[in-house]
Design a protein around this motif. Structure first.
Motif, PDB file in Angstrom:
ATOM      1  N   LEU A  95       0.911  -1.276  -0.003  1.00 26.70           N
ATOM      2  CA  LEU A  95      -0.077  -0.210   0.003  1.00 26.70           C
ATOM      3  C   LEU A  95       0.900   1.255   0.162  1.00 26.70           C
ATOM      4  N   HIS A  96       1.676   1.283   0.887  1.00 25.62           N
ATOM      5  CA  HIS A  96       2.868   2.348   0.804  1.00 25.62           C
ATOM      6  C   HIS A  96       3.590   2.581  -0.401  1.00 25.62           C
ATOM      7  N   LYS A  97       3.882   1.287  -1.098  1.00 22.08           N
ATOM      8  CA  LYS A  97       4.311   1.476  -2.466  1.00 22.08           C
ATOM      9  C   LYS A  97       3.676   2.306  -3.432  1.00 22.08           C
ATOM     10  N   ARG A  98       2.134   2.088  -3.316  1.00 21.25           N
ATOM     11  CA  ARG A  98       1.678   2.497  -4.179  1.00 21.25           C
ATOM     12  C   ARG A  98       1.224   4.153  -3.781  1.00 21.25           C
ATOM     13  N   PHE A  99       1.379   4.360  -2.464  1.00 20.50           N
ATOM     14  CA  PHE A  99       1.349   5.687  -2.217  1.00 20.50           C
ATOM     15  C   PHE A  99       2.497   6.560  -2.511  1.00 20.50           C
ATOM     16  N   VAL A 100       3.969   5.907  -2.560  1.00 18.85           N
ATOM     17  CA  VAL A 100       4.877   6.521  -2.953  1.00 18.85           C
ATOM     18  C   VAL A 100       5.135   6.631  -4.347  1.00 18.85           C
ATOM     19  N   ASP A 101       4.482   5.600  -5.193  1.00 16.48           N
ATOM     20  CA  ASP A 101       4.444   5.705  -6.498  1.00 16.48           C
ATOM     21  C   ASP A 101       3.596   6.949  -7.074  1.00 16.48           C
ATOM     22  N   ALA A 102       2.288   6.941  -6.485  1.00 16.46           N
ATOM     23  CA  ALA A 102       1.450   8.167  -6.803  1.00 16.46           C
ATOM     24  C   ALA A 102       2.020   9.528  -6.567  1.00 16.46           C
ATOM     25  N   VAL A 103       2.815   9.729  -5.144  1.00 16.68           N
ATOM     26  CA  VAL A 103       3.563  10.779  -5.036  1.00 16.68           C
ATOM     27  C   VAL A 103       4.609  11.132  -5.950  1.00 16.68           C
ATOM     28  N   ALA A 104       5.220   9.985  -6.317  1.00 19.92           N
ATOM     29  CA  ALA A 104       6.320  10.399  -7.309  1.00 19.92           C
ATOM     30  C   ALA A 104       5.988  10.525  -8.646  1.00 19.92           C
ATOM     31  N   HIS A 105       4.722  10.305  -9.069  1.00 19.12           N
ATOM     32  CA  HIS A 105       4.419  10.685 -10.383  1.00 19.12           C
ATOM     33  C   HIS A 105       3.802  11.892 -10.262  1.00 19.12           C
ATOM     34  N   LEU A 106       3.194  12.381  -9.334  1.00 23.62           N
ATOM     35  CA  LEU A 106       2.412  13.458  -8.845  1.00 23.62           C
ATOM     36  C   LEU A 106       3.337  14.731  -8.816  1.00 23.62           C
ATOM     37  N   GLY A 107       4.331  14.194  -8.304  1.00 25.03           N
ATOM     38  CA  GLY A 107       5.423  15.634  -8.149  1.00 25.03           C
ATOM     39  C   GLY A 107       5.029  16.080  -6.638  1.00 25.03           C
ATOM     40  N   ILE A 108       6.096  16.490  -6.111  1.00 20.40           N
ATOM     41  CA  ILE A 108       6.238  16.818  -4.634  1.00 20.40           C
ATOM     42  C   ILE A 108       4.928  17.966  -4.651  1.00 20.40           C
ATOM     43  N   LYS A 109       4.852  18.597  -5.797  1.00 23.23           N
ATOM     44  CA  LYS A 109       4.045  19.986  -5.652  1.00 23.23           C
ATOM     45  C   LYS A 109       2.608  19.407  -5.637  1.00 23.23           C
ATOM     46  N   ASN A 110       2.517  18.548  -6.463  1.00 24.72           N
ATOM     47  CA  ASN A 110       1.110  17.977  -6.576  1.00 24.72           C
ATOM     48  C   ASN A 110       0.584  16.986  -5.658  1.00 24.72           C
ATOM     49  N   ALA A 111       1.635  16.659  -4.811  1.00 23.19           N
ATOM     50  CA  ALA A 111       1.757  15.464  -4.021  1.00 23.19           C
ATOM     51  C   ALA A 111       0.930  15.941  -2.725  1.00 23.19           C
ATOM     52  N   VAL A 112      -0.282  16.196  -2.950  1.00 27.50           N
ATOM     53  CA  VAL A 112      -1.214  16.757  -1.807  1.00 27.50           C
ATOM     54  C   VAL A 112      -2.277  15.525  -1.361  1.00 27.50           C
ATOM     55  N   PRO A 113      -2.407  15.410  -0.262  1.00 31.51           N
ATOM     56  CA  PRO A 113      -3.226  14.211   0.215  1.00 31.51           C
ATOM     57  C   PRO A 113      -4.555  13.977  -0.773  1.00 31.51           C
ATOM     58  N   LYS A 114      -5.049  15.092  -0.972  1.00 33.43           N
ATOM     59  CA  LYS A 114      -6.339  14.948  -1.781  1.00 33.43           C
ATOM     60  C   LYS A 114      -5.857  14.029  -3.123  1.00 33.43           C
ATOM     61  N   THR A 115      -4.832  14.717  -3.839  1.00 30.81           N
ATOM     62  CA  THR A 115      -4.554  14.372  -5.040  1.00 30.81           C
ATOM     63  C   THR A 115      -4.126  12.889  -4.932  1.00 30.81           C
ATOM     64  N   ILE A 116      -3.341  12.551  -3.894  1.00 31.63           N
ATOM     65  CA  ILE A 116      -2.779  11.367  -3.915  1.00 31.63           C
ATOM     66  C   ILE A 116      -3.747  10.167  -3.704  1.00 31.63           C
ATOM     67  N   MET A 117      -4.872  10.623  -2.757  1.00 31.37           N
ATOM     68  CA  MET A 117      -5.775   9.714  -2.642  1.00 31.37           C
ATOM     69  C   MET A 117      -6.640   9.489  -3.860  1.00 31.37           C
ATOM     70  N   GLN A 118      -6.946  10.483  -4.617  1.00 28.28           N
ATOM     71  CA  GLN A 118      -7.615  10.084  -5.786  1.00 28.28           C
ATOM     72  C   GLN A 118      -6.936   9.185  -6.874  1.00 28.28           C
TER      73      GLN A 118
END
Length: 270
Positions: A95-118
């Motif tokens: 699950l964390h892997k997924r989380f990290v992956d999402a953040v990694a591809h979202l970019g730190i700037k877009n790595a907001v909880p809401k975006t990550i969650m979605q």
DNA sequence: CGTACAATAT
DNA sequence: TATATTGTAC
């Protein structure tokens, strides 16, 4: 010498991904035969050859269920906690892997909880869940920066990175001071996943590693279906021309020296 | 959204 | 007990 810092590691191995327990979160859940045994049915008649990109979380462990004092008290002793209260979320490496992956591809700037969650599109996951974990993750990154020891793993603290150590951290995480404008924006959309089981853990039940008792007939195999289908209608996002093949997670070579770490997202460059 | 604090589990 | 993790409140 005293005991090594393998304290958490020892436990870690115990909680290690048992193929049976860990599978459900990966691709293939179980064989159709077992599914029949457990009275499980395929929603869409998906064949075993069709790995559903179901980011749905599965219970980390299915402890054996025994009626502890809960005899035939049909009425009266109901447990609203099963539908009203949500059990603690267990962040598994996958699950964390997924989380990290999402953040990694979202970019730190877009790595907001809401975006990550979605982006994660994990059924049952809430913004608060991600936010809380994100916070801890940030601390982990910060700590790692401070300890950026040339070349190695700063896992000197077995008490701050249990889970995080299971996932490789993209380099982009360590230098937010990048130039604005070069943000990687990956319009990753979440596949419309129908109601499916979600994470859910037993509040007071030990989730000790239970060897596969799958071979046993469902004499009493009343598997808990603690499913709080919190199906949230996704607002169609922006535009999804092609549903991204959610490669899903793979086993990280945490305890296995020689495991390849794949990235969920097909994008490497931006 | 981010941070702090509290509750709970281990 | 202390530590870690997660939930909830601000």
């Amino acid at each position: 010498m005293k005991e090594d810092e393998s304290n958490w590691f020892s436990r870690w191995e115990e909680q290690l991904p048992s193929p049976d327990e860990l599978m459900p979160l990966s691709q293939t859940l179980i064989t159709p035969h077992l599914a029949l045994v457990f009275d499980l049915h395929n929603p869409n008649g998906i064949s075993q050859s069709t790995p559903p990109p179901a980011p749905t979380l599965a219970h980390p462990s299915s402890s054996e269920f025994e009626n502890s004092g809960d005899l035939g008290s049909g009425a009266g002793g109901d447990e609203p906690a099963r539908t009203l209260k949500r059990p603690r979320l267990v962040w598994t490496p996958q699950l964390h892997k997924r989380f990290v992956d999402a953040v990694a591809h979202l970019g730190i700037k877009n790595a907001v909880p809401k975006t990550i969650m979605q982006l994660m599109s994990v059924d049952g996951l809430t913004r608060e869940n991600v936010a809380s974990h994100l916070q801890k993750y940030r601390l982990y990154l910060k700590r790692m920066q401070g300890h950026s020891n040339g070349g190695g793993l700063a896992s000197s603290d077995p008490a701050t990175d249990h889970l995080f150590a299971s996932s490789p951290v993209p380099a982009h995480f360590l230098h937010p001071g990048g130039r604005p404008g070069q943000d990687h924006f990956m319009p990753f959309v979440a596949p419309p996943q129908a109601g499916r089981p979600i994470w859910v853990t037993h509040p007071q039940f030990h989730q000790q590693r239970q060897v596969g008792h799958f071979g046993s007939p469902p004499s009493n195999g009343q598997f808990e279906h603690s499913i709080m289908a919190r199906q949230q209608a996704q607002p169609a996002a922006h535009r999804m021309g092609a549903p991204p093949p959610y490669g899903d997670d793979v086993e990280s070579g945490a305890a296995n020296g020689g495991r390849k770490v794949l990235t969920l997202f097909p994008t490497g460059d931006d």
